[in-house]
Motif scaffolding. Structure first.
Motif, mmCIF file in Angstrom:
data_model
loop_
_atom_site.group_PDB
_atom_site.id
_atom_site.type_symbol
_atom_site.label_atom_id
_atom_site.label_comp_id
_atom_site.label_asym_id
_atom_site.label_seq_id
_atom_site.Cartn_x
_atom_site.Cartn_y
_atom_site.Cartn_z
ATOM 1 N N PHE A 78 -29.833 -36.947 -5.812
ATOM 2 C CA PHE A 78 -29.163 -37.156 -7.092
ATOM 3 C C PHE A 78 -30.185 -37.361 -8.193
ATOM 4 C CE2 PHE A 78 -29.689 -41.198 -5.027
ATOM 5 C CZ PHE A 78 -30.144 -42.035 -6.025
ATOM 6 N N LEU A 79 -29.791 -36.994 -9.388
ATOM 7 C CA LEU A 79 -30.607 -37.216 -10.586
ATOM 8 C C LEU A 79 -29.987 -38.345 -11.394
ATOM 9 C CD1 LEU A 79 -31.191 -33.547 -11.770
ATOM 10 C CD2 LEU A 79 -32.811 -35.053 -10.627
ATOM 11 N N THR A 80 -30.855 -39.168 -11.976
ATOM 12 C CA THR A 80 -30.384 -40.252 -12.847
ATOM 13 C C THR A 80 -31.254 -40.274 -14.095
ATOM 14 O OG1 THR A 80 -31.877 -41.985 -12.052
ATOM 15 C CG2 THR A 80 -29.839 -41.635 -10.791
ATOM 16 N N ALA A 81 -30.917 -41.150 -15.009
ATOM 17 C CA ALA A 81 -31.719 -41.318 -16.229
ATOM 18 C C ALA A 81 -33.112 -41.847 -15.897
ATOM 19 C CB ALA A 81 -31.010 -42.254 -17.195
ATOM 20 N N ALA A 82 -33.288 -42.426 -14.727
ATOM 21 C CA ALA A 82 -34.602 -42.938 -14.321
ATOM 22 C C ALA A 82 -35.580 -41.815 -13.967
ATOM 23 C CB ALA A 82 -34.458 -43.879 -13.129
ATOM 24 N N HIS A 83 -35.064 -40.623 -13.741
ATOM 25 C CA HIS A 83 -35.915 -39.477 -13.420
ATOM 26 C C HIS A 83 -36.421 -38.854 -14.724
ATOM 27 C CE1 HIS A 83 -33.454 -39.794 -9.695
ATOM 28 N NE2 HIS A 83 -34.652 -39.636 -9.159
ATOM 29 N N ASP A 84 -37.575 -39.328 -15.158
ATOM 30 C CA ASP A 84 -38.156 -38.815 -16.397
ATOM 31 C C ASP A 84 -38.889 -37.497 -16.135
ATOM 32 O OD1 ASP A 84 -40.496 -39.596 -15.107
ATOM 33 O OD2 ASP A 84 -40.923 -41.242 -16.482
ATOM 34 N N ASP A 85 -39.471 -36.939 -17.184
ATOM 35 C CA ASP A 85 -40.151 -35.651 -17.056
ATOM 36 C C ASP A 85 -41.287 -35.700 -16.034
ATOM 37 O OD1 ASP A 85 -38.459 -34.527 -18.916
ATOM 38 O OD2 ASP A 85 -39.895 -34.643 -20.574
ATOM 39 N N ALA A 86 -42.002 -36.808 -15.966
ATOM 40 C CA ALA A 86 -43.111 -36.929 -15.016
ATOM 41 C C ALA A 86 -42.595 -36.911 -13.579
ATOM 42 C CB ALA A 86 -43.910 -38.203 -15.282
ATOM 43 N N ALA A 87 -41.492 -37.595 -13.318
ATOM 44 C CA ALA A 87 -40.914 -37.613 -11.971
ATOM 45 C C ALA A 87 -40.431 -36.229 -11.576
ATOM 46 C CB ALA A 87 -39.772 -38.621 -11.897
ATOM 47 N N LEU A 88 -39.753 -35.551 -12.496
ATOM 48 C CA LEU A 88 -39.262 -34.207 -12.202
ATOM 49 C C LEU A 88 -40.419 -33.234 -11.988
ATOM 50 C CD1 LEU A 88 -36.240 -34.019 -14.656
ATOM 51 C CD2 LEU A 88 -36.213 -34.465 -12.191
ATOM 52 N N GLU A 89 -41.490 -33.392 -12.728
ATOM 53 C CA GLU A 89 -42.663 -32.538 -12.549
ATOM 54 C C GLU A 89 -43.304 -32.782 -11.185
ATOM 55 O OE1 GLU A 89 -45.657 -29.831 -12.762
ATOM 56 O OE2 GLU A 89 -43.783 -29.921 -13.867
ATOM 57 N N ARG A 90 -43.331 -34.028 -10.735
ATOM 58 C CA ARG A 90 -43.880 -34.336 -9.414
ATOM 59 C C ARG A 90 -43.071 -33.620 -8.331
ATOM 60 N NH1 ARG A 90 -43.558 -39.999 -8.761
ATOM 61 N NH2 ARG A 90 -45.293 -40.086 -10.196
ATOM 62 N N VAL A 91 -41.751 -33.638 -8.458
ATOM 63 C CA VAL A 91 -40.895 -32.941 -7.495
ATOM 64 C C VAL A 91 -41.151 -31.438 -7.573
ATOM 65 C CG1 VAL A 91 -38.518 -32.417 -6.835
ATOM 66 C CG2 VAL A 91 -39.124 -34.738 -7.558
ATOM 67 N N ARG A 92 -41.166 -30.891 -8.785
ATOM 68 C CA ARG A 92 -41.383 -29.453 -8.953
ATOM 69 C C ARG A 92 -42.710 -29.027 -8.340
ATOM 70 N NH1 ARG A 92 -44.280 -25.994 -10.639
ATOM 71 N NH2 ARG A 92 -45.667 -27.424 -11.682
ATOM 72 N N ALA A 93 -43.743 -29.808 -8.549
ATOM 73 C CA ALA A 93 -45.063 -29.464 -8.029
ATOM 74 C C ALA A 93 -45.119 -29.561 -6.504
ATOM 75 C CB ALA A 93 -46.120 -30.374 -8.655
ATOM 76 N N ALA A 94 -44.331 -30.450 -5.921
ATOM 77 C CA ALA A 94 -44.349 -30.645 -4.466
ATOM 78 C C ALA A 94 -43.498 -29.627 -3.708
ATOM 79 C CB ALA A 94 -43.854 -32.057 -4.143
ATOM 80 N N LEU A 95 -42.545 -29.009 -4.361
ATOM 81 C CA LEU A 95 -41.606 -28.132 -3.664
ATOM 82 C C LEU A 95 -42.241 -26.900 -2.998
ATOM 83 C CD1 LEU A 95 -38.453 -28.383 -5.914
ATOM 84 C CD2 LEU A 95 -38.726 -29.188 -3.549
ATOM 85 N N PRO A 96 -43.198 -26.203 -3.609
ATOM 86 C CA PRO A 96 -43.747 -25.032 -2.918
ATOM 87 C C PRO A 96 -44.367 -25.365 -1.557
ATOM 88 C CG PRO A 96 -44.288 -24.919 -5.244
ATOM 89 C CD PRO A 96 -43.698 -26.290 -4.992
ATOM 90 N N ALA A 97 -45.154 -26.426 -1.469
ATOM 91 C CA ALA A 97 -45.760 -26.807 -0.187
ATOM 92 C C ALA A 97 -44.678 -27.235 0.807
ATOM 93 C CB ALA A 97 -46.780 -27.922 -0.385
ATOM 94 N N ALA A 98 -43.659 -27.936 0.325
ATOM 95 C CA ALA A 98 -42.564 -28.359 1.209
ATOM 96 C C ALA A 98 -41.796 -27.150 1.721
ATOM 97 C CB ALA A 98 -41.639 -29.313 0.458
ATOM 98 N N ALA A 99 -41.562 -26.168 0.860
ATOM 99 C CA ALA A 99 -40.870 -24.946 1.294
ATOM 100 C C ALA A 99 -41.703 -24.188 2.330
ATOM 101 C CB ALA A 99 -40.572 -24.057 0.095
ATOM 102 N N ARG A 100 -43.014 -24.134 2.124
ATOM 103 C CA ARG A 100 -43.877 -23.481 3.117
ATOM 104 C C ARG A 100 -43.840 -24.219 4.449
ATOM 105 N NH1 ARG A 100 -46.997 -22.829 -1.514
ATOM 106 N NH2 ARG A 100 -48.322 -24.625 -1.019
ATOM 107 N N ALA A 101 -43.831 -25.543 4.401
ATOM 108 C CA ALA A 101 -43.750 -26.331 5.641
ATOM 109 C C ALA A 101 -42.442 -26.051 6.375
ATOM 110 C CB ALA A 101 -43.889 -27.824 5.325
ATOM 111 N N ALA A 102 -41.355 -25.957 5.634
ATOM 112 C CA ALA A 102 -40.059 -25.643 6.250
ATOM 113 C C ALA A 102 -40.068 -24.237 6.841
ATOM 114 C CB ALA A 102 -38.933 -25.788 5.230
ATOM 115 N N ALA A 103 -40.665 -23.300 6.133
ATOM 116 C CA ALA A 103 -40.705 -21.913 6.619
ATOM 117 C C ALA A 103 -41.547 -21.779 7.894
ATOM 118 C CB ALA A 103 -41.258 -20.996 5.529
#
Length: 85
Positions: free
Chosen positions: A55-80
Protein backbone atom coordinates in the motif's frame (compact mmCIF):
# COMPACT_ATOMS: atom_id res chain seq x y z
CA UNK A 1 0.88 -8.77 -13.11
CA UNK A 2 0.06 -6.06 -10.57
CA UNK A 3 -3.58 -6.16 -9.40
CA UNK A 4 -4.67 -3.07 -7.49
CA UNK A 5 -7.57 -1.32 -5.75
CA UNK A 6 -7.01 2.32 -4.88
CA UNK A 7 -3.62 2.59 -3.18
CA UNK A 8 -3.48 -1.16 -2.42
CA UNK A 9 -1.72 -3.47 -4.84
CA UNK A 10 -0.09 -6.88 -5.04
CA UNK A 11 2.63 -8.54 -7.03
CA UNK A 12 1.61 -11.72 -8.83
CA UNK A 13 4.03 -14.05 -10.59
CA UNK A 14 1.70 -15.30 -13.31
CA UNK A 15 0.37 -14.38 -16.71
CA UNK A 16 -3.01 -12.71 -16.72
CA UNK A 17 -5.02 -10.97 -14.04
CA UNK A 18 -5.63 -12.22 -10.52
CA UNK A 19 -9.35 -11.94 -9.86
CA UNK A 20 -9.70 -14.24 -6.87
CA UNK A 21 -7.86 -16.59 -4.53
CA UNK A 22 -8.02 -19.46 -7.03
CA UNK A 23 -6.13 -17.27 -9.54
CA UNK A 24 -3.63 -16.22 -6.85
CA UNK A 25 -2.90 -19.85 -5.99
CA UNK A 26 -1.88 -20.58 -9.60
CA UNK A 27 1.00 -18.10 -9.57
CA UNK A 28 4.65 -19.06 -9.25
CA UNK A 29 4.76 -18.00 -5.59
CA UNK A 30 8.22 -19.56 -5.21
CA UNK A 31 9.58 -16.58 -7.14
CA UNK A 32 8.59 -14.18 -4.35
CA UNK A 33 11.23 -15.03 -1.69
CA UNK A 34 14.20 -14.02 -3.89
CA UNK A 35 12.24 -10.93 -5.03
CA UNK A 36 11.50 -10.03 -1.39
CA UNK A 37 15.09 -10.55 -0.22
CA UNK A 38 16.53 -8.50 -3.09
CA UNK A 39 14.25 -5.63 -2.10
CA UNK A 40 15.19 -6.03 1.56
CA UNK A 41 18.90 -5.92 0.68
CA UNK A 42 18.21 -2.60 -1.07
CA UNK A 43 16.50 -1.17 2.00
CA UNK A 44 12.92 -1.75 0.84
CA UNK A 45 10.61 -3.48 3.33
CA UNK A 46 8.00 -5.34 1.27
CA UNK A 47 5.24 -7.57 2.63
CA UNK A 48 6.76 -10.92 3.66
CA UNK A 49 4.28 -12.97 1.62
CA UNK A 50 3.24 -12.83 -2.01
CA UNK A 51 -0.35 -13.17 -0.76
CA UNK A 52 -0.21 -9.88 1.18
CA UNK A 53 -1.06 -6.42 -0.17
CA UNK A 54 1.32 -3.51 -0.57
CA UNK A 55 0.00 0.00 0.00
CA UNK A 56 0.97 3.61 -0.55
CA UNK A 57 0.43 6.31 2.06
CA UNK A 58 1.30 9.97 2.52
CA UNK A 59 4.40 8.75 4.39
CA UNK A 60 5.85 7.46 1.11
CA UNK A 61 7.68 10.55 -0.08
CA UNK A 62 9.59 10.92 -3.34
CA UNK A 63 12.78 9.53 -1.79
CA UNK A 64 11.00 6.38 -0.56
CA UNK A 65 9.36 5.81 -3.93
CA UNK A 66 12.69 6.31 -5.69
CA UNK A 67 14.30 3.71 -3.41
CA UNK A 68 11.60 1.21 -4.41
CA UNK A 69 11.92 2.11 -8.10
CA UNK A 70 15.69 1.69 -7.99
CA UNK A 71 15.44 -1.68 -6.22
CA UNK A 72 12.84 -3.25 -8.51
CA UNK A 73 15.09 -4.23 -11.48
CA UNK A 74 17.43 -6.33 -9.30
CA UNK A 75 14.43 -7.85 -7.48
CA UNK A 76 12.79 -8.73 -10.80
CA UNK A 77 16.02 -10.37 -11.99
CA UNK A 78 16.21 -12.36 -8.75
CA UNK A 79 12.63 -13.56 -9.27
CA UNK A 80 13.35 -14.47 -12.89
CA UNK A 81 16.40 -16.53 -11.87
CA UNK A 82 14.51 -18.37 -9.14
CA UNK A 83 14.21 -22.13 -9.39
CA UNK A 84 11.23 -23.97 -8.02
CA UNK A 85 12.39 -26.08 -5.11
Amino acid sequence: MIPRAGSLFSIAFREGPVRDYADAKTQEAWRYPPFFHALLEAGVAAPPSVFEAWFLTAAHDDAALERVRAALPAAARAAARAVQG
